[in-house]
Design a protein around this motif. Structure first.
Motif, PDB file in Angstrom:
ATOM      1  N   UNK A  21       0.729  -1.179  -0.197  1.00 52.49           N
ATOM      2  CA  UNK A  21      -0.066   0.014   0.005  1.00 52.49           C
ATOM      3  C   UNK A  21       0.726   1.307   0.097  1.00 52.49           C
ATOM      4  N   UNK A  22       0.447   2.414  -0.693  1.00 51.61           N
ATOM      5  CA  UNK A  22       1.165   3.648  -0.765  1.00 51.61           C
ATOM      6  C   UNK A  22       0.457   4.482   0.392  1.00 51.61           C
ATOM      7  N   UNK A  23       1.253   5.088   0.904  1.00 49.82           N
ATOM      8  CA  UNK A  23       0.870   6.126   2.065  1.00 49.82           C
ATOM      9  C   UNK A  23       0.277   7.260   1.381  1.00 49.82           C
ATOM     10  N   UNK A  24      -0.541   7.911   2.031  1.00 55.07           N
ATOM     11  CA  UNK A  24      -1.326   9.186   1.312  1.00 55.07           C
ATOM     12  C   UNK A  24      -1.050  10.293   2.083  1.00 55.07           C
ATOM     13  N   UNK A  25      -0.718  10.096   3.578  1.00 56.21           N
ATOM     14  CA  UNK A  25      -0.795  10.998   4.330  1.00 56.21           C
ATOM     15  C   UNK A  25       0.335  12.260   3.865  1.00 56.21           C
ATOM     16  N   UNK A  67      -0.260  11.751  -5.071  1.00 54.28           N
ATOM     17  CA  UNK A  67       0.177  10.467  -5.485  1.00 54.28           C
ATOM     18  C   UNK A  67      -0.476   9.923  -6.641  1.00 54.28           C
ATOM     19  N   UNK A  68       0.026   9.645  -7.604  1.00 51.47           N
ATOM     20  CA  UNK A  68      -0.726   9.073  -8.713  1.00 51.47           C
ATOM     21  C   UNK A  68      -0.322   7.586  -8.920  1.00 51.47           C
ATOM     22  N   UNK A  69      -1.399   6.879  -8.895  1.00 53.79           N
ATOM     23  CA  UNK A  69      -1.330   5.324  -9.038  1.00 53.79           C
ATOM     24  C   UNK A  69      -1.314   4.966 -10.339  1.00 53.79           C
ATOM     25  N   UNK A  70      -0.469   3.998 -10.581  1.00 55.61           N
ATOM     26  CA  UNK A  70      -0.339   3.283 -11.865  1.00 55.61           C
ATOM     27  C   UNK A  70      -1.438   2.318 -12.063  1.00 55.61           C
ATOM     28  N   UNK A  71      -2.418   2.355 -12.933  1.00 52.52           N
ATOM     29  CA  UNK A  71      -3.663   1.455 -12.786  1.00 52.52           C
ATOM     30  C   UNK A  71      -4.044   1.206 -14.486  1.00 52.52           C
ATOM     31  N   UNK A  72      -5.039   0.335 -14.289  1.00 52.96           N
ATOM     32  CA  UNK A  72      -5.570   0.139 -15.983  1.00 52.96           C
ATOM     33  C   UNK A  72      -6.939  -0.169 -15.745  1.00 52.96           C
ATOM     34  N   UNK A 132     -14.024   6.368 -23.331  1.00 54.16           N
ATOM     35  CA  UNK A 132     -13.246   5.542 -24.159  1.00 54.16           C
ATOM     36  C   UNK A 132     -11.964   6.080 -24.083  1.00 54.16           C
ATOM     37  N   UNK A 133     -11.367   6.777 -23.127  1.00 56.48           N
ATOM     38  CA  UNK A 133      -9.969   7.243 -23.218  1.00 56.48           C
ATOM     39  C   UNK A 133      -9.641   6.145 -22.143  1.00 56.48           C
ATOM     40  N   UNK A 134      -8.318   5.758 -22.402  1.00 55.68           N
ATOM     41  CA  UNK A 134      -7.436   4.627 -21.660  1.00 55.68           C
ATOM     42  C   UNK A 134      -7.029   5.204 -20.452  1.00 55.68           C
ATOM     43  N   UNK A 135      -7.380   4.301 -19.485  1.00 59.91           N
ATOM     44  CA  UNK A 135      -6.882   5.056 -18.028  1.00 59.91           C
ATOM     45  C   UNK A 135      -5.545   4.443 -17.661  1.00 59.91           C
ATOM     46  N   UNK A 136      -4.374   5.090 -17.440  1.00 61.49           N
ATOM     47  CA  UNK A 136      -3.178   4.816 -17.197  1.00 61.49           C
ATOM     48  C   UNK A 136      -2.905   5.082 -15.494  1.00 61.49           C
ATOM     49  N   UNK A 137      -3.451   6.186 -14.953  1.00 62.08           N
ATOM     50  CA  UNK A 137      -3.106   6.488 -13.367  1.00 62.08           C
ATOM     51  C   UNK A 137      -4.347   7.113 -13.109  1.00 62.08           C
ATOM     52  N   UNK A 138      -4.321   7.010 -11.521  1.00 61.45           N
ATOM     53  CA  UNK A 138      -5.747   7.645 -10.956  1.00 61.45           C
ATOM     54  C   UNK A 138      -5.032   8.157  -9.612  1.00 61.45           C
ATOM     55  N   UNK A 155      -3.790   7.105   6.127  1.00 61.95           N
ATOM     56  CA  UNK A 155      -4.581   7.065   4.846  1.00 61.95           C
ATOM     57  C   UNK A 155      -3.629   6.043   3.629  1.00 61.95           C
ATOM     58  N   UNK A 156      -3.912   5.028   3.235  1.00 69.52           N
ATOM     59  CA  UNK A 156      -3.215   4.566   2.213  1.00 69.52           C
ATOM     60  C   UNK A 156      -4.053   3.998   0.996  1.00 69.52           C
ATOM     61  N   UNK A 157      -3.317   3.665  -0.178  1.00 68.98           N
ATOM     62  CA  UNK A 157      -4.053   3.066  -1.222  1.00 68.98           C
ATOM     63  C   UNK A 157      -3.125   2.061  -1.668  1.00 68.98           C
ATOM     64  N   UNK A 158      -3.975   1.031  -2.091  1.00 70.04           N
ATOM     65  CA  UNK A 158      -3.362  -0.198  -2.673  1.00 70.04           C
ATOM     66  C   UNK A 158      -3.996  -0.573  -4.138  1.00 70.04           C
ATOM     67  N   UNK A 159      -3.279  -0.859  -5.014  1.00 71.03           N
ATOM     68  CA  UNK A 159      -3.779  -1.334  -6.454  1.00 71.03           C
ATOM     69  C   UNK A 159      -3.840  -2.886  -6.490  1.00 71.03           C
ATOM     70  N   UNK A 160      -5.125  -3.150  -6.507  1.00 72.40           N
ATOM     71  CA  UNK A 160      -5.212  -4.791  -6.639  1.00 72.40           C
ATOM     72  C   UNK A 160      -5.436  -5.184  -8.125  1.00 72.40           C
ATOM     73  N   UNK A 161      -4.389  -5.594  -8.864  1.00 67.78           N
ATOM     74  CA  UNK A 161      -4.672  -5.921 -10.292  1.00 67.78           C
ATOM     75  C   UNK A 161      -5.668  -6.639 -10.570  1.00 67.78           C
TER      76      UNK A 161
END
Length: 169
Positions: A21-25, A67-72, A132-138, A155-161
């Motif tokens: 998880x990424x710390x967001x504080x 903090x931008x999270x790399x996602x799809x 229809x725009x491809x998401x690369x980050x959020x 606060x934390x965020x985690x990307x679950x593929x």
């Protein structure tokens, strides 16, 4: 050594190995969208918690994290924080394309009750492509409704593929 690298690479591609998880504080800032005006009173305590009071905007208020999270599309963002206050808290995702351009807000968000005493909460939201725009980050956005109050810390965020697609489908 080469075999170990290949195995780790393959596991990470199919989503078996997940990032921590990424710390967001420390990276929060107020969303200045007109529906959130007037902006709430925002104060930071010595313990790092941030308090939001005097929430008078038509739609409450929102804060974004830098903090931008790399996602799809298909991935899930898991947001965890320790909160207290009154009313409801929301989770919403602001999406960006591969060139870093904002593509929009991913839906109306997820809302849950804010506990009166400090408590850890977890909310998840699926990543989608917008128009229809491809998401690369959020980036994670959270906040409350008009008249509500929120204190937030740790606060934390985690990307679950997204699950890997099976061949031929």
């Amino acid at each position: 050594m080469k075999k170990i690298f290949i195995a780790i690479f393959c596991l990470s591609v199919i989503g078996v190995v997940q990032a921590e998880p990424v710390k967001l504080d420390g990276g929060w800032y107020l969303n200045t969208w007109s529906g959130y005006n007037p902006l709430p009173k925002m104060t930071t305590a010595k313990d790092g918690s941030i308090s939001f009071t005097e929430v008078k905007g038509k739609y409450g208020f929102g804060i974004l994290n830098r903090k931008r999270l790399t996602v799809k599309a298909g991935d899930t963002v898991k947001f965890t924080a320790v909160v207290k206050g009154k009313g409801k808290i929301f989770l919403q995702l602001q999406n960006y394309d591969a060139q870093g351009r904002w593509t929009g807000v991913a839906g109306r968000g997820i809302w849950i009750d804010i506990p009166a005493d400090w408590k850890e909460i977890t909310m998840t939201q699926k990543v989608i492509d917008i128009n229809k725009k491809i998401t690369a980050a959020t980036v994670v956005t959270t906040g409350t409704g008009k008249g509500h109050e929120l204190q937030i810390k740790n606060a934390t965020a985690e990307v679950i593929p997204a699950p890997a697609k099976k061949a031929g489908k």
